[in-house]
Design a protein around this motif. Structure first.
Motif, short mmCIF file in Angstrom:
data_model
loop_
_atom_site.label_atom_id
_atom_site.label_comp_id
_atom_site.label_asym_id
_atom_site.label_seq_id
_atom_site.Cartn_x
_atom_site.Cartn_y
_atom_site.Cartn_z
N TYR A 1 0.86 -0.95 -0.03
CA TYR A 1 0.04 -0.09 0.05
C TYR A 1 0.84 1.21 -0.10
O TYR A 1 1.52 1.49 1.10
CB TYR A 1 -0.94 0.09 1.17
CG TYR A 1 -1.67 1.18 1.48
CD1 TYR A 1 -2.71 1.71 0.47
CD2 TYR A 1 -1.33 2.34 2.55
CE1 TYR A 1 -3.42 2.83 0.60
CE2 TYR A 1 -2.08 3.33 2.67
CZ TYR A 1 -2.81 3.75 1.75
OH TYR A 1 -3.88 5.03 1.94
N THR B 1 -8.42 -4.18 -5.90
CA THR B 1 -9.18 -3.94 -4.60
C THR B 1 -9.24 -5.68 -4.23
O THR B 1 -9.55 -6.74 -4.99
CB THR B 1 -10.57 -3.51 -5.01
OG1 THR B 1 -10.58 -2.31 -5.44
CG2 THR B 1 -11.45 -3.54 -3.68
N CYS C 1 -14.41 -4.82 1.87
CA CYS C 1 -13.12 -4.87 1.12
C CYS C 1 -11.92 -4.69 2.20
O CYS C 1 -12.06 -3.76 3.16
CB CYS C 1 -13.09 -3.69 0.22
SG CYS C 1 -14.13 -4.05 -1.32
N ASP D 1 -8.87 -2.67 3.71
CA ASP D 1 -8.86 -1.30 4.00
C ASP D 1 -7.46 -0.89 4.61
O ASP D 1 -7.23 -1.57 5.83
CB ASP D 1 -9.92 -0.47 4.43
CG ASP D 1 -10.07 1.03 4.09
OD1 ASP D 1 -9.05 1.57 4.86
OD2 ASP D 1 -10.64 1.44 3.55
N CYS E 1 -16.86 -1.36 0.59
CA CYS E 1 -16.05 -1.37 -0.71
C CYS E 1 -16.49 0.28 -1.22
O CYS E 1 -17.59 0.59 -1.57
CB CYS E 1 -16.37 -2.33 -1.82
SG CYS E 1 -15.92 -3.90 -1.02
N THR F 1 -7.28 4.04 0.03
CA THR F 1 -6.77 2.90 1.09
C THR F 1 -7.24 1.85 0.71
O THR F 1 -6.86 0.71 1.81
CB THR F 1 -7.80 3.33 2.21
OG1 THR F 1 -8.92 3.30 2.24
CG2 THR F 1 -7.02 4.69 2.92
N GLN F 2 -8.04 1.40 -0.38
CA GLN F 2 -8.49 0.03 -0.72
C GLN F 2 -7.85 -0.69 -1.93
O GLN F 2 -8.25 -1.41 -2.63
CB GLN F 2 -9.97 -0.08 -0.74
CG GLN F 2 -10.78 0.12 0.42
CD GLN F 2 -12.45 0.00 0.21
OE1 GLN F 2 -12.64 -0.09 -0.82
NE2 GLN F 2 -13.07 0.36 1.50
#
Length: 553
Positions: free
Chosen positions: A436, A517, A526, A528, A540, A546-547
């Motif tokens: 991420y 995702t 989802c 996160d 979601c 952030t996803q």
């Protein structure tokens, strides 16, 4: 008359005996310890410390040199070197040691025109007595024309005079590092200034035995792709007694990539049954003592200069030699003593375990191909160790047209295949990270049932190794899942992998050059990363970065 005749005979005999004694004493003055002769003659010397004179020859003053490094009253004899320095300091540099060669070795004849060798000895804060004894044993027990030079590489010892004072001795030259470089880079520096046709690497606490050099040089002269080692006898770290090692051993290792001595397999024993002088084929060398052709050393890639301090370099050069067309041998008619210690006397930046793991992982990444999974199974923490850039070593392997590791284990070391460690995740070597931005999913080293978070990516596996397989996000034998039932904001945790649908996830591509995702199949929530300390499941939303995650390998 008879009495006078007897007196005359006795007188002449007495004069002869006295003359013989004077002659012997006079000659003895010029003999001395020949290894300690200085480079300059007496009439060419100005004022050099540590010098004694025997007739017209100048000799290095052994006692004065060693006295400068002697222990202070009450000082621990093991503190500086992790061996009994007091026992070493009282021994003469040219002490007599037992010759343990097989009697058939004494009958061997070697060419008179063998190539000369440069002897390279690296040291860091070595005891003066052991360092000097190593040099003296080389000079006194080798034909002079075969020793081109002795190159001392001082790896930034605390006292620069340890090496500087020794350059007065014939054939000794010195290279001193401006900072601590470690064994690998120090040896390469020595090799770069060497002028001998061959290179002989020795540790700084050795004693070469009678006839040690010729069998090694002759073997390499026959085939320049050989790297040959002597039988390494034991010098006891407590008493400095010289003890014979077995000639029925070779070098090997387990999947943890730690060197070990092991008994010869039956096939090798049978090959040498009728002739104990036959060289021993060895999968790995101990690394401290060996002879190699100088040009071949550089052609083969010298050493991996990104390896630090000590450890793993013998593994790497052993793999490289065998896989790239060379051969490793132990020559039983050559014997060199070595002080074996139970621990290192010097410090390792970052710790010895970390340095060794980094070095061995570099070797594994370059040379072991798919077999490195067994190394990671045996040493799981190795995945977490950064190993640096290996691009140049991979390019070297390709340029030398080296064989795969599969060839090595099948043709050189098939015994290794008899003890394969269990690989918990056969696909583990293909694991990657879940990124991420600049952070990665990380277990923080916690056990099953713990939540995960984000941490700076190191791209070396370990706590950040993940695999998307059959709909599951796997970390070894653990799988990622939310609690049951899942709810918005719930932390995801690691659980033992099972057939439960609670552990199933789907990846939804976000478009070209973008991430994915990750959707929990049962709850339709989802993953996160809005909170770096914990990964959660949320509603979601394709607009939320952030996803959005990137899976790497």
């Amino acid at each position: 008359m008879k009495r006078k005749y007897k007196l005359l005979v006795y007188s002449l005999l007495w004069v002869f005996v006295i003359g013989l004694f004077v002659c012997m004493v006079g000659n003895k003055k010029d003999v001395g310890n020949k290894a300690l002769r200085l480079k300059l003659k007496k009439d060419e010397l100005a004022s050099i410390d540590l010098t004694v004179f025997n007739s017209s020859l100048a000799y290095f003053n052994e006692k004065a040199y060693i006295s400068k490094g002697r222990l202070k009253p009450g000082e621990d004899a093991y503190h500086n070197n992790k061996f009994n320095q007091e026992a070493s300091d009282v021994l003469e540099s040219n002490r007599v040691i037992p010759d343990y060669r097989h009697r058939k070795c004494l009958d061997l004849e070697f060419p008179k025109d063998l190539p000369s060798t440069s002897v390279i000895i690296t040291f860091h804060n070595e005891a003066r007595s052991t360092l000097l004894r190593t040099i003296v044993s080389v000079l006194n027990r080798s034909p002079p024309h075969l020793i081109k030079e002795i190159i001392l590489v001082d790896d930034f010892s605390n006292d620069a005079s340890d090496g500087r004072e020794l350059v007065q001795i014939e054939k000794v030259i010195l290279v001193r590092n401006l900072k601590r470089e470690g064994l690998v880079r120090s040896r390469v520096k020595g090799a770069e200034v060497a002028t001998g046709e061959f290179l002989t690497f020795l540790d700084s606490h050795c004693e070469c035995n009678d006839g040690w050099l010729e069998p090694l040089l002759a073997r390499v002269a026959e085939d320049r792709t050989r790297i040959v080692c002597p039988v390494i006898d034991v010098i006891a770290m407590d008493s400095f007694q010289y003890i014979a090692a077995s000639t029925e051993l070779r070098g090997g290792f387990d999947w943890n990539l730690v060197f070990k001595w092991e008994l010869l397999p039956g096939e090798e024993k049978a090959r040498r049954k009728n002739d104990p002088t036959v060289p021993i084929r060895t999968p790995m060398i101990a690394g401290g003592l060996f002879v190699i052709d100088r040009k071949y050393f550089h052609k083969l890639g010298a050493y991996d200069l990104q390896m630090d301090i000590w450890g793993g370099e013998n593994l790497e050069i052993s793999f490289r030699t065998w896989q790239c067309g060379g051969r490793l041998e132990i020559v039983p008619c050559s014997r060199v003593g070595h002080v074996f210690r139970k621990q290192h006397p010097y410090s390792f930046p970052g710790g010895s375990g970390t340095i060794f793991a980094r070095n061995t992982r570099r070797a594994a990444e370059v040379w072991m191909d798919e077999y490195k999974k067994y190394y990671f199974a045996a040493v799981p923490m190795a995945r977490t160790v950064s190993f640096g850039n290996i691009t140049d070593r991979l390019a070297l392997r390709e340029s030398l047209d080296c064989k795969p590791f599969k060839w090595y284990v099948e043709n050189v070391y098939p015994e290794l295949l008899k003890h394969l460690p269990t690989v918990r995740d056969p696909s583990g070597t293909n694991s990657g990270a879940i990124k991420y931005k600049s952070l990665c999913f990380d277990t923080y080293g916690r056990g099953a049932g713990s939540h995960i978070g984000l941490y700076a990516c190191h791209m070396t596996g370990g706590n950040q190794a993940w695999l998307y397989l059959a709909g599951r996000l796997r970390h070894g034998s653990w799988c990622l899942a939310p609690p049951t039932p899942a709810y918005v904001g719930a932390q995801v945790i690691t659980l033992p992998c099972s057939s439960s649908n609670d552990q199933l996830w789907d990846k939804l591509e976000r478009g070209q050059l973008r991430g994915v995702t990750v959707i929990h199949r049962l709850s339709n929530l989802c993953l996160d990363a809005r909170n770096a300390q914990e990964i959660t499941v949320q509603e979601c939303n394709p607009q939320l970065d952030t996803q959005e995650f990137i899976f790497t390998r």
